[in-house]
Motif scaffolding. Structure first.
Motif, PDB file in Angstrom:
ATOM      1  N   LEU A  78     -37.130  11.829 -24.695  1.00 11.08           N
ATOM      2  CA  LEU A  78     -37.918  12.684 -23.838  1.00 11.08           C
ATOM      3  C   LEU A  78     -39.358  12.358 -24.127  1.00 11.08           C
ATOM      4  O   LEU A  78     -39.863  11.701 -25.109  1.00 11.08           O
ATOM      5  CB  LEU A  78     -37.623  14.024 -23.850  1.00 11.08           C
ATOM      6  N   ALA A  79     -40.116  12.683 -23.155  1.00  8.72           N
ATOM      7  CA  ALA A  79     -41.350  12.453 -23.474  1.00  8.72           C
ATOM      8  C   ALA A  79     -42.497  13.629 -24.689  1.00  8.72           C
ATOM      9  O   ALA A  79     -41.732  14.572 -24.310  1.00  8.72           O
ATOM     10  CB  ALA A  79     -42.427  12.356 -22.044  1.00  8.72           C
ATOM     11  N   ASN A  80     -43.375  13.182 -24.746  1.00 12.87           N
ATOM     12  CA  ASN A  80     -44.126  14.004 -25.738  1.00 12.87           C
ATOM     13  C   ASN A  80     -44.310  15.418 -25.375  1.00 12.87           C
ATOM     14  O   ASN A  80     -44.883  15.497 -24.211  1.00 12.87           O
ATOM     15  CB  ASN A  80     -45.403  13.365 -26.367  1.00 12.87           C
ATOM     16  N   GLY A  81     -44.175  16.507 -26.089  1.00 10.80           N
ATOM     17  CA  GLY A  81     -44.496  17.789 -25.531  1.00 10.80           C
ATOM     18  C   GLY A  81     -43.356  18.460 -24.438  1.00 10.80           C
ATOM     19  O   GLY A  81     -43.775  19.489 -23.972  1.00 10.80           O
ATOM     20  N   ALA A  82     -42.044  17.762 -24.425  1.00  6.43           N
ATOM     21  CA  ALA A  82     -41.102  18.165 -23.869  1.00  6.43           C
ATOM     22  C   ALA A  82     -40.693  19.718 -24.197  1.00  6.43           C
ATOM     23  O   ALA A  82     -40.782  20.049 -25.438  1.00  6.43           O
ATOM     24  CB  ALA A  82     -40.019  17.294 -23.824  1.00  6.43           C
ATOM     25  N   THR A  83     -40.283  20.359 -23.512  1.00  6.10           N
ATOM     26  CA  THR A  83     -39.621  21.717 -23.525  1.00  6.10           C
ATOM     27  C   THR A  83     -37.998  21.570 -23.365  1.00  6.10           C
ATOM     28  O   THR A  83     -37.666  20.844 -22.577  1.00  6.10           O
ATOM     29  CB  THR A  83     -40.136  22.634 -22.430  1.00  6.10           C
ATOM     30  N   VAL A  84     -37.532  22.134 -24.694  1.00  6.97           N
ATOM     31  CA  VAL A  84     -36.018  21.602 -24.642  1.00  6.97           C
ATOM     32  C   VAL A  84     -35.216  23.023 -24.806  1.00  6.97           C
ATOM     33  O   VAL A  84     -36.067  23.991 -25.710  1.00  6.97           O
ATOM     34  CB  VAL A  84     -35.630  20.929 -25.774  1.00  6.97           C
ATOM     35  N   ASP A  85     -34.331  23.411 -24.284  1.00 12.53           N
ATOM     36  CA  ASP A  85     -33.352  24.537 -24.759  1.00 12.53           C
ATOM     37  C   ASP A  85     -33.306  24.788 -26.304  1.00 12.53           C
ATOM     38  O   ASP A  85     -32.689  23.464 -26.847  1.00 12.53           O
ATOM     39  CB  ASP A  85     -31.995  24.558 -23.969  1.00 12.53           C
ATOM     40  N   ALA A  86     -33.509  25.708 -26.997  1.00 11.32           N
ATOM     41  CA  ALA A  86     -33.129  26.009 -28.452  1.00 11.32           C
ATOM     42  C   ALA A  86     -31.578  25.585 -28.755  1.00 11.32           C
ATOM     43  O   ALA A  86     -31.088  24.984 -29.673  1.00 11.32           O
ATOM     44  CB  ALA A  86     -33.507  26.976 -29.054  1.00 11.32           C
ATOM     45  N   ALA A  87     -30.776  25.708 -27.852  1.00  7.91           N
ATOM     46  CA  ALA A  87     -29.355  25.547 -27.687  1.00  7.91           C
ATOM     47  C   ALA A  87     -28.922  24.319 -27.100  1.00  7.91           C
ATOM     48  O   ALA A  87     -28.179  24.501 -26.294  1.00  7.91           O
ATOM     49  CB  ALA A  87     -28.558  26.773 -27.256  1.00  7.91           C
ATOM     50  N   PHE A  88     -29.666  23.278 -27.310  1.00 10.21           N
ATOM     51  CA  PHE A  88     -29.633  21.781 -26.753  1.00 10.21           C
ATOM     52  C   PHE A  88     -28.058  21.054 -27.113  1.00 10.21           C
ATOM     53  O   PHE A  88     -27.832  20.267 -26.220  1.00 10.21           O
ATOM     54  CB  PHE A  88     -30.797  20.929 -26.797  1.00 10.21           C
ATOM     55  N   GLY A  89     -27.473  21.600 -27.980  1.00  6.84           N
ATOM     56  CA  GLY A  89     -26.246  21.091 -28.382  1.00  6.84           C
ATOM     57  C   GLY A  89     -25.349  22.310 -29.219  1.00  6.84           C
ATOM     58  O   GLY A  89     -25.868  23.544 -29.173  1.00  6.84           O
ATOM     59  N   ALA A  90     -24.444  21.529 -29.499  1.00  8.02           N
ATOM     60  CA  ALA A  90     -23.289  22.702 -30.256  1.00  8.02           C
ATOM     61  C   ALA A  90     -23.904  23.078 -31.608  1.00  8.02           C
ATOM     62  O   ALA A  90     -23.639  24.333 -32.202  1.00  8.02           O
ATOM     63  CB  ALA A  90     -22.184  22.066 -30.184  1.00  8.02           C
ATOM     64  N   ARG A  91     -24.591  22.155 -32.263  1.00  8.87           N
ATOM     65  CA  ARG A  91     -25.091  22.509 -33.619  1.00  8.87           C
ATOM     66  C   ARG A  91     -26.386  21.769 -33.774  1.00  8.87           C
ATOM     67  O   ARG A  91     -26.900  20.800 -34.405  1.00  8.87           O
ATOM     68  CB  ARG A  91     -24.127  21.920 -34.556  1.00  8.87           C
ATOM     69  N   PRO A  92     -27.543  22.280 -32.999  1.00 10.63           N
ATOM     70  CA  PRO A  92     -28.867  21.683 -32.825  1.00 10.63           C
ATOM     71  C   PRO A  92     -29.536  21.720 -34.175  1.00 10.63           C
ATOM     72  O   PRO A  92     -29.401  22.733 -34.849  1.00 10.63           O
ATOM     73  CB  PRO A  92     -29.395  22.495 -31.497  1.00 10.63           C
ATOM     74  N   LEU A  93     -30.333  20.594 -34.074  1.00  9.48           N
ATOM     75  CA  LEU A  93     -31.110  20.467 -35.298  1.00  9.48           C
ATOM     76  C   LEU A  93     -32.485  19.502 -34.904  1.00  9.48           C
ATOM     77  O   LEU A  93     -32.407  19.296 -33.776  1.00  9.48           O
ATOM     78  CB  LEU A  93     -30.486  19.839 -36.703  1.00  9.48           C
TER      79      LEU A  93
END
Length: 288
Positions: free
Chosen positions: A103-118
């Motif tokens: 993704l591009a710099n500054g992207a906004t992503v869901d904090a729950a982007f995965g099952a075990r996100p890190l």
């Protein structure tokens, strides 16, 4: 059921079925792929040899490439001794990066982007020349790339019991590749003197990870990755060659973790800075 049938057809084509006795069976890989797409935790693979992990990764690739799109590069994982210790191993592993993962710099992503996100501080390089496949030193790698790119990787450990994942298990699940945010590329200088200075800067740079309040979350150095971050590419090219895979111009390579794996928090902004690397602009991700 349809995904399982598709898996069997793909595996028959690539000759992976029955390649190794303890390779994850077709049902387990199909279940993992379904849960990867759904972002729900899957069973952790355990007790795999390196060969079992490679076979399992090939099975998973046969499914993921049909769902995620073409491969855009590769990920060298566990190139940091501290992270190797976390996964009870003493060597790196590799996985594939698919279309849409960067993704591009500054992207906004869901904090729950995965099952075990890190998240973790990382770096990408872009391949310029096929010569990278025979590179044996960081200098030879630098000669075969045209960009280095600050990168906040957003891996997803994906399994119900992440603490039970070892190096082979991580390899089997494509080294937890999910997403990442790329910063502004830095071109590799044409001048030999400037290129040599970049080589030293990559080794000596300090990477800092901070939150939106400026609080320091983690830091590392370029030399934390196998003594020099471009040494990760040397390792990766050799590992891919052993499985009949070659890097090609335009491929992106994720070099590994300069920082510990940290959990995202909704409403936060995370920044990675690369101090001592001329031309480096910080890279940011916003978690919603």
């Amino acid at each position: 059921m349809m995904m399982r049938r598709h898996l069997l057809l793909c595996l028959a084509a690539c000759g992976c079925v029955g390649a190794h006795a303890a390779c994850l069976d077709d049902a387990a890989v199909a279940d993992f792929a379904e849960k990867y797409i759904a972002r729900t935790p899957a069973a952790a693979p355990e007790g795999l040899s390196d060969a079992d992990a490679a076979c399992s990764r090939a099975k998973l690739h046969a499914l993921l490439v049909s769902r995620l799109g073409p491969v855009i590069g590769y990920k060298a994982g566990l190139t940091n001794a501290a992270v190797q210790k976390r996964f009870n191993t003493d060597k790196p592993v590799w996985g594939r990066l698919y279309e849409g993962m960067v993704l591009a710099n500054g992207a906004t992503v869901d904090a729950a982007f995965g099952a075990r996100p890190l998240f973790e501080a990382d770096m990408l390089v872009r391949v310029r020349s096929d010569a990278i496949n025979t590179a044996r030193t960081p200098q030879e790698v630098l000669d075969a790339i045209d960009q280095v790119i600050p990168f906040l990787e957003l891996p997803d450990l994906m399994v119900q019991t992440p603490q039970r994942l070892d190096g082979a298990g991580l390899a089997a699940i494509n080294v937890a590749a999910r997403l990442g945010v790329a910063g502004q590329p830095i071109g590799v200088p044409a001048s030999p003197a400037d290129a040599h200075a970049m080589l030293d800067a990559l080794r000596d740079m300090k990477i800092r990870v901070t939150d939106d309040k400026g609080t320091a979350l983690a830091e590392g150095r370029g030399s934390d990755l196998l003594g020099h971050p471009l040494q990760a590419v040397v390792w990766l090219a050799g590992a891919l060659a052993s499985e009949g895979v070659k890097l090609k111009p335009g491929d992106l390579i994720s070099l590994g973790s300069f920082s510990p794996l940290l959990p995202p928090r909704s409403g936060s902004r995370i920044t990675a800075t690369y101090e001592g690397l001329p031309g480096a602009v910080s890279v940011d991700v916003n978690f919603k």
